[in-house]
Design an enzyme around this catalytic site. Structure first.
Site, short mmCIF file in Angstrom:
data_model
loop_
_atom_site.label_atom_id
_atom_site.label_comp_id
_atom_site.label_asym_id
_atom_site.label_seq_id
_atom_site.Cartn_x
_atom_site.Cartn_y
_atom_site.Cartn_z
N ALA A 73 0.95 -1.23 0.05
CA ALA A 73 0.14 -0.05 0.05
C ALA A 73 0.94 1.29 0.11
O ALA A 73 1.94 1.27 0.49
CB ALA A 73 -0.90 -0.11 1.14
N PRO A 74 0.52 2.19 -0.70
CA PRO A 74 -0.96 2.63 -1.26
C PRO A 74 -1.17 1.91 -2.89
O PRO A 74 -2.06 1.97 -3.41
CB PRO A 74 -1.00 4.14 -1.37
CG PRO A 74 0.39 4.53 -1.50
CD PRO A 74 1.30 3.60 -0.65
N GLY A 75 -0.06 1.39 -3.40
CA GLY A 75 -0.27 0.72 -4.55
C GLY A 75 0.69 1.22 -5.64
O GLY A 75 0.57 0.90 -6.85
N LYS A 99 3.63 0.58 -6.80
CA LYS A 99 4.50 -0.46 -7.39
C LYS A 99 3.56 -1.80 -7.68
O LYS A 99 3.55 -2.47 -8.51
CB LYS A 99 5.64 -1.14 -6.64
CG LYS A 99 6.64 0.15 -6.27
CD LYS A 99 7.61 0.04 -5.25
CE LYS A 99 8.29 1.37 -4.97
NZ LYS A 99 7.56 2.14 -4.29
N ARG A 104 -4.69 1.75 4.84
CA ARG A 104 -3.63 1.82 3.58
C ARG A 104 -4.01 0.87 2.48
O ARG A 104 -4.01 1.12 1.23
CB ARG A 104 -2.23 1.80 3.95
CG ARG A 104 -1.49 2.90 4.42
CD ARG A 104 -0.47 2.58 4.88
NE ARG A 104 0.68 2.76 4.09
CZ ARG A 104 1.54 3.72 3.48
NH1 ARG A 104 1.45 4.80 3.86
NH2 ARG A 104 2.38 3.51 2.39
N ASP A 107 9.13 -3.87 -0.61
CA ASP A 107 9.40 -2.19 -0.51
C ASP A 107 9.12 -1.81 0.64
O ASP A 107 8.08 -1.33 1.20
CB ASP A 107 8.46 -1.65 -1.58
CG ASP A 107 8.74 0.10 -1.93
OD1 ASP A 107 9.82 0.23 -1.82
OD2 ASP A 107 7.68 0.60 -1.94
N CYS A 141 13.13 3.86 0.23
CA CYS A 141 13.38 5.28 -0.03
C CYS A 141 14.19 5.97 0.97
O CYS A 141 14.18 7.23 1.16
CB CYS A 141 12.17 5.92 -0.29
SG CYS A 141 11.04 6.19 0.90
C1 LIG Z 1 7.30 2.06 1.72
S1 LIG Z 1 5.67 1.73 2.08
C2 LIG Z 1 5.18 0.87 0.72
C3 LIG Z 1 4.86 1.63 -0.60
C4 LIG Z 1 4.27 0.80 -1.64
N1 LIG Z 1 4.86 -0.43 -2.02
C5 LIG Z 1 3.99 1.60 -2.97
O1 LIG Z 1 4.86 1.47 -3.71
O2 LIG Z 1 2.99 2.29 -2.80
C6 LIG Z 1 5.77 0.68 3.33
C7 LIG Z 1 4.52 -0.14 3.55
O3 LIG Z 1 4.89 -1.33 4.35
C8 LIG Z 1 3.50 -1.72 5.35
N2 LIG Z 1 4.29 -2.19 6.24
C9 LIG Z 1 4.93 -2.36 7.43
N3 LIG Z 1 5.16 -3.14 8.25
C10 LIG Z 1 4.58 -4.26 7.52
C11 LIG Z 1 4.62 -5.51 8.00
N4 LIG Z 1 5.09 -6.43 8.87
N5 LIG Z 1 4.20 -6.42 6.85
C12 LIG Z 1 3.49 -5.94 5.61
N6 LIG Z 1 3.56 -4.41 5.35
C13 LIG Z 1 4.14 -3.66 6.48
C14 LIG Z 1 3.10 -0.06 5.50
O4 LIG Z 1 1.80 -0.30 6.21
C15 LIG Z 1 3.35 0.52 4.45
O5 LIG Z 1 2.35 0.68 3.68
#
Ligand SMILES: C[S@@+](CC[C@H](N)C(=O)[O-])C[C@H]1O[C@@H](n2cnc3c(N)ncnc32)[C@H](O)[C@@H]1O
Length: 411
Positions: A102-104, A106, A129, A169, A212
């Site tokens: 999330a939010p998507g 990728k 998210r 990610d 990032c």
């Molecule tokens: C960098 S963001 C991802 C952005 C997303 N890949 C995008 O491109 O739109 C990191 C995400 O990891 C999620 N997150 C944090 N801990 C997590 C876990 N243990 N398992 C899965 N997701 C997790 C967060 O809610 C957040 O949405």
């Protein structure tokens, strides 16, 4: 306590420039949908060296005021953020897990690369998210996506080796100033996530790790620790034009605000040992509902009062899900149910008959104005640039979009 950023900058020739530019602004970038026509209204577009579908644009734009955004033609996304999916290189027909989806940004990029024959499993810890993620998948017409509320490690325990490719990610420090203790703690969390996600990858499959954050502790150090703890896994070097190499010469990619003009980014591709087919995720296929508008590659079936549109792999996938495919219609009005806007757009994109209106007419319709009938009294409509608009409703000799699609302040 020494600042982790100062330590990082001290090791770079252009460290002072990094510190000056870390807070942005970064180059404004947009990704173009591969099947929804031309971008329009984004000023002059410059192609990104590393991605043919990515462009930087010079003007400040609120995406919500753009028809291109609402019709899924454009997805605003930092140029560096487009890199991980290029390193993952999803192929039609594959099963891919986006572990922190999330939010998507990728997930939508992966879903479009997989087309209607693959399967995309989207996981994320945050329910709020995940709701935005579902919307973004629908807006981009991704019919091969399943949003799954199960934690990464639990899914890997239930379905080990189910994926050809996995993207992690990871949550990270972003551009925040951090102490070495904080970046080390973040690195340990990222290493745990990566270890859990590795259980989903089939023998011989691949996994991309990205953040990032600029910090070595969340990037190079995490990968070195992962490789030490997972014998047989290898880092597979990735080269993309215009990108930088990592700090340790591992074969990973780096992006820097002071060099590429993007947010800081790290991405690398890991290869699992061995070679074996992925474990099946197939369950019972729901009976398909026939509808002349639905392409063969897609499947439509009813769940309660809602009809869903998805690829056959998504329809039959046995994992728990909050959402799969796109909502086709809600059927609340009995037999004469209204096509959901994003389903209409998905059908137009896949070749359903649609008549064309000018960009100005499309913007007017979107803003809620009626239009003198330009052709058939009711039906699907697209813009002259190829953007799928939706399904029109007739009212006397006038046409309008269903109220759910109205937006204001379009330019
Ligand atoms: C960098 S963001 C991802 C952005 C997303 N890949 C995008 O491109 O739109 C990191 C995400 O990891 C999620 N997150 C944090 N801990 C997590 C876990 N243990 N398992 C899965 N997701 C997790 C967060 O809610 C957040 O949405």
């Amino acid at each position: 306590m020494k600042d982790a950023l100062a330590a990082l900058a001290a090791g770079l020739d252009d460290g002072a420039d990094l510190l000056a530019q870390l807070e942005g602004p970064f180059a404004r970038c947009v990704r173009q949908h591969p099947r929804r026509g031309q971008l329009s209204g984004w000023g002059s577009l410059t192609p990104l060296p590393w991605h043919a579908a990515g462009f930087s644009h010079g003007v400040e734009i609120d995406p919500g005021t753009r028809l291109d955004y609402h019709t899924g033609v454009a997805y605003p996304q930092d140029g560096a953020s487009q890199i991980p999916v290029l390193a993952l290189s999803p192929q039609p027909g594959e099963v891919v897990v986006d572990a922190c989806a999330a939010p998507g940004s990728k997930s939508t990029q992966i879903g479009l690369a997989l087309g209607d024959t693959g399967l995309l499993l989207c996981l994320d810890l945050s329910p709020q998210r995940r709701r935005v993620l579902v919307e973004n998948l629908a807006r981009q017409g991704v019919c091969c996506g399943v949003v799954c509320p199960v934690p990464i490690g639990r899914l890997a325990g239930m379905h080990p080796g189910c994926a050809d490719a996995v993207l992690v990610d990871a949550p990270c420090s972003g551009h925040q100033s951090r102490s070495p203790k904080q970046t080390a703690r973040e690195g340990r969390r990222q290493l745990r996530l990566l270890g859990d996600a590795a259980g989903l990858v089939r023998a011989g499959g691949r996994m991309v790790y990205s953040t990032c954050a600029p910090y070595r502790e969340e990037n190079e150090d995490v990968i070195s620790a992962f490789l030490a703890a997972h014998p047989g896994w290898q880092l597979e070097p990735v080269q993309l034009p215009g990108t930088d190499v990592d700090l340790d010469g591992l074969g990973a990619l780096r992006m820097w605000p002071q060099r590429q003009g993007t947010e800081p980014f790290f991405a690398c591709r890991l290869r699992a040992p061995g070679d074996a087919p992925r474990a099946s995720l197939a369950g019972d296929m729901p009976a398909a509902e026939l509808d002349a508008r639905i392409p063969e590659a897609l499947h439509c079936w009813r769940r309660g009062t809602v009809r869903l549109l998805a690829s056959p792999a998504v329809a039959s996938c046995a994992i728990p899900s909050e959402a799969r495919g796109i909502i086709f219609d809600r059927g609340e009005g009995g037999g004469n149910s209204e096509l959901e806007p994003w389903a209409a757009q998905a059908l137009i994109e896949r070749g359903a008959d649609a008549h064309t209106v000018s960009h100005a007419e499309a913007c007017a319709l979107w803003a809620g104005d009626d239009l003198q009938s330009p052709g058939p009294a009711r039906g699907l409509v697209r813009t002259e640039h190829g953007a799928p608009l939706g399904q029109l409703e007739a009212s006397g000799t006038r046409l309008r979009l269903p109220s759910r699609m109205r937006r204001s302040a379009l330019v």
